[in-house]
Design an enzyme around this catalytic site. Structure first.
Site, PDB file in Angstrom:
ATOM      1  N   ARG A 120      -6.901   4.277  -7.790  1.00 53.81           N
ATOM      2  CA  ARG A 120      -5.884   3.211  -7.738  1.00 53.81           C
ATOM      3  C   ARG A 120      -5.372   2.876  -9.138  1.00 53.81           C
ATOM      4  NH1 ARG A 120      -4.924   1.312  -2.485  1.00 53.81           N
ATOM      5  NH2 ARG A 120      -3.574  -0.216  -3.452  1.00 53.81           N
ATOM      6  N   PHE A 128       7.113  -5.192   7.164  1.00 48.70           N
ATOM      7  CA  PHE A 128       7.602  -3.891   6.723  1.00 48.70           C
ATOM      8  C   PHE A 128       7.030  -2.722   7.525  1.00 48.70           C
ATOM      9  CE2 PHE A 128       4.022  -5.108   3.938  1.00 48.70           C
ATOM     10  CZ  PHE A 128       3.169  -4.031   4.118  1.00 48.70           C
ATOM     11  N   LYS A 158       3.642  11.125  -0.657  1.00 48.05           N
ATOM     12  CA  LYS A 158       4.533  10.630   0.398  1.00 48.05           C
ATOM     13  C   LYS A 158       5.882  11.369   0.379  1.00 48.05           C
ATOM     14  CE  LYS A 158       2.532   5.928   0.509  1.00 48.05           C
ATOM     15  NZ  LYS A 158       2.864   4.484   0.375  1.00 48.05           N
ATOM     16  N   ARG A 167       2.866   5.980  -9.769  1.00 49.93           N
ATOM     17  CA  ARG A 167       3.951   5.197  -9.155  1.00 49.93           C
ATOM     18  C   ARG A 167       5.008   4.802 -10.179  1.00 49.93           C
ATOM     19  NH1 ARG A 167       0.156   1.827  -4.856  1.00 49.93           N
ATOM     20  NH2 ARG A 167       0.639   3.133  -3.037  1.00 49.93           N
ATOM     21  N   THR A 216       1.271  -1.277  -6.194  1.00 47.43           N
ATOM     22  CA  THR A 216       2.091  -0.906  -5.030  1.00 47.43           C
ATOM     23  C   THR A 216       3.565  -0.846  -5.390  1.00 47.43           C
ATOM     24  OG1 THR A 216       0.455  -2.037  -3.643  1.00 47.43           O
ATOM     25  CG2 THR A 216       2.592  -1.543  -2.631  1.00 47.43           C
ATOM     26  N   ASN A 250       6.977   4.487  -2.631  1.00 43.31           N
ATOM     27  CA  ASN A 250       6.197   4.447  -3.873  1.00 43.31           C
ATOM     28  C   ASN A 250       5.337   5.684  -4.124  1.00 43.31           C
ATOM     29  OD1 ASN A 250       4.392   3.965  -1.883  1.00 43.31           O
ATOM     30  ND2 ASN A 250       3.714   1.955  -2.607  1.00 43.31           N
ATOM     31  N   TYR A 258      -1.353   3.519   9.808  1.00 43.07           N
ATOM     32  CA  TYR A 258      -1.055   2.240   9.157  1.00 43.07           C
ATOM     33  C   TYR A 258      -1.247   1.054  10.105  1.00 43.07           C
ATOM     34  CZ  TYR A 258       0.644   4.213   4.764  1.00 43.07           C
ATOM     35  OH  TYR A 258       0.729   4.830   3.534  1.00 43.07           O
ATOM     36  N   GLU A 278     -10.135   7.393   6.478  1.00 44.87           N
ATOM     37  CA  GLU A 278      -8.795   7.980   6.343  1.00 44.87           C
ATOM     38  C   GLU A 278      -8.854   9.491   6.141  1.00 44.87           C
ATOM     39  OE1 GLU A 278      -6.580   4.007   4.497  1.00 44.87           O
ATOM     40  OE2 GLU A 278      -6.798   5.777   3.251  1.00 44.87           O
ATOM     41  N   HIS A 315      -0.111   7.423  -1.551  1.00 44.81           N
ATOM     42  CA  HIS A 315      -1.050   6.521  -0.888  1.00 44.81           C
ATOM     43  C   HIS A 315      -2.418   6.682  -1.533  1.00 44.81           C
ATOM     44  CE1 HIS A 315      -3.417   4.579   2.282  1.00 44.81           C
ATOM     45  NE2 HIS A 315      -4.243   5.601   2.176  1.00 44.81           N
TER      46      HIS A 315
HETATM   47  P1  ADP Z   1      -0.995   0.197  -1.223  1.00 43.84           P
HETATM   48  O1  ADP Z   1      -0.310   1.475  -0.764  1.00 43.84           O
HETATM   49  O2  ADP Z   1      -0.801  -0.045  -2.690  1.00 43.84           O
HETATM   50  O3  ADP Z   1      -2.436   0.130  -0.801  1.00 43.84           O
HETATM   51  P2  ADP Z   1      -0.434  -1.688   0.935  1.00 43.84           P
HETATM   52  O4  ADP Z   1      -1.663  -1.145   1.598  1.00 43.84           O
HETATM   53  O5  ADP Z   1      -0.305  -3.149   0.754  1.00 43.84           O
HETATM   54  O6  ADP Z   1      -0.229  -1.008  -0.519  1.00 43.84           O
HETATM   55  O7  ADP Z   1       0.859  -1.207   1.747  1.00 43.84           O
HETATM   56  C1  ADP Z   1       0.933   0.092   2.306  1.00 43.84           C
HETATM   57  C2  ADP Z   1       2.292   0.665   2.019  1.00 43.84           C
HETATM   58  O8  ADP Z   1       3.282  -0.125   2.684  1.00 43.84           O
HETATM   59  C3  ADP Z   1       2.727   0.636   0.545  1.00 43.84           C
HETATM   60  O9  ADP Z   1       2.219   1.705  -0.207  1.00 43.84           O
HETATM   61  C4  ADP Z   1       4.243   0.682   0.664  1.00 43.84           C
HETATM   62  O10 ADP Z   1       4.718   2.007   0.952  1.00 43.84           O
HETATM   63  C5  ADP Z   1       4.470  -0.203   1.887  1.00 43.84           C
HETATM   64  N1  ADP Z   1       4.678  -1.610   1.508  1.00 43.84           N
HETATM   65  C6  ADP Z   1       3.751  -2.486   1.068  1.00 43.84           C
HETATM   66  N2  ADP Z   1       4.268  -3.715   0.837  1.00 43.84           N
HETATM   67  C7  ADP Z   1       5.580  -3.607   1.140  1.00 43.84           C
HETATM   68  C8  ADP Z   1       6.674  -4.516   1.123  1.00 43.84           C
HETATM   69  N3  ADP Z   1       6.509  -5.798   0.757  1.00 43.84           N
HETATM   70  N4  ADP Z   1       7.888  -4.065   1.517  1.00 43.84           N
HETATM   71  C9  ADP Z   1       8.054  -2.789   1.906  1.00 43.84           C
HETATM   72  N5  ADP Z   1       7.062  -1.861   1.949  1.00 43.84           N
HETATM   73  C10 ADP Z   1       5.846  -2.260   1.567  1.00 43.84           C
HETATM   74 MG    MG Z   2      -3.301   0.006   1.084  1.00 39.73          MG
END
Ligand code: ADP
Ligand code: MG
Length: 140
Positions: free
Chosen positions: A86, A58, A10, A103, A92, A113, A50, A127, A116
């Site tokens: 993962r 968010f 990212k 991360r 996350t 973070n 997304y 994806e 992805h």
């Molecule tokens: P992951 O990337 O671990 O699969 P998610 O799919 O839940 O997590 O979320 C996608 C992305 O959205 C995260 O990697 C992060 O960049 C952002 N994100 C997730 N939860 C939050 C949150 N509570 N506040 C701000 N950004 C968030």
């Molecule tokens: Mg995700």
């Protein structure tokens, strides 16, 4: 069974100059790179990628972040790729991520973070298709 997952380095991690470190962690963990490209997402592309999160509070911040700089998209393959990748990247929220994960090492916050990863084998395929045409996947 071999699975595929989409990794994205990212914008925050690209700006930190840790592309090489992250790719090294991925390949040392046994993943094969099937395709890789640096790109900069448009708002339309990031919003579509997304879309599953569009009702989340968010979402707007996430789309802005993903468009804020260059990203590196990487199509990966490995036995048990979804779970293993993962595990390699960690939770996350980098604060909750295990020591030694991508991360934990390179993430700033739950929003920013570093990387992805796909959340299921089905989404891994979908994806990867978002970033790469079938003819760009080198599977030898
Ligand atoms: P992951 O990337 O671990 O699969 P998610 O799919 O839940 O997590 O979320 C996608 C992305 O959205 C995260 O990697 C992060 O960049 C952002 N994100 C997730 N939860 C939050 C949150 N509570 N506040 C701000 N950004 C968030
Ligand atoms: Mg995700």
């Amino acid at each position: 069974m071999k699975e595929r997952t989409l990794a994205i380095i990212k914008p925050d991690a690209v700006k930190k100059n840790v592309i090489g470190e992250i790719i090294a962690m991925i390949t040392k963990a046994g993943f094969s790179i099937l395709a890789m490209r640096m790109t900069k997402l448009s708002v339309a592309q990031a919003s579509a990628f997304y879309e599953v999160h569009k009702e989340r509070p968010f979402y707007g911040e996430l789309v802005d972040y993903m468009c804020s700089g260059k990203v590196v998209a990487i199509a990966l393959e490995k036995e048990n790729a979804i779970e293993d990748y993962r595990k390699l990247i960690g939770s996350t929220d980098p604060k909750e991520a295990a020591e030694g994960t991508v991360r934990k090492l390179y993430g700033e916050s739950k929003s920013f973070n570093a990387v992805h990863g796909s959340d299921s084998a089905e989404n891994g395929i979908r994806e990867i298709g978002f970033f790469f045409a079938e003819c760009e996947i080198v599977n030898i």
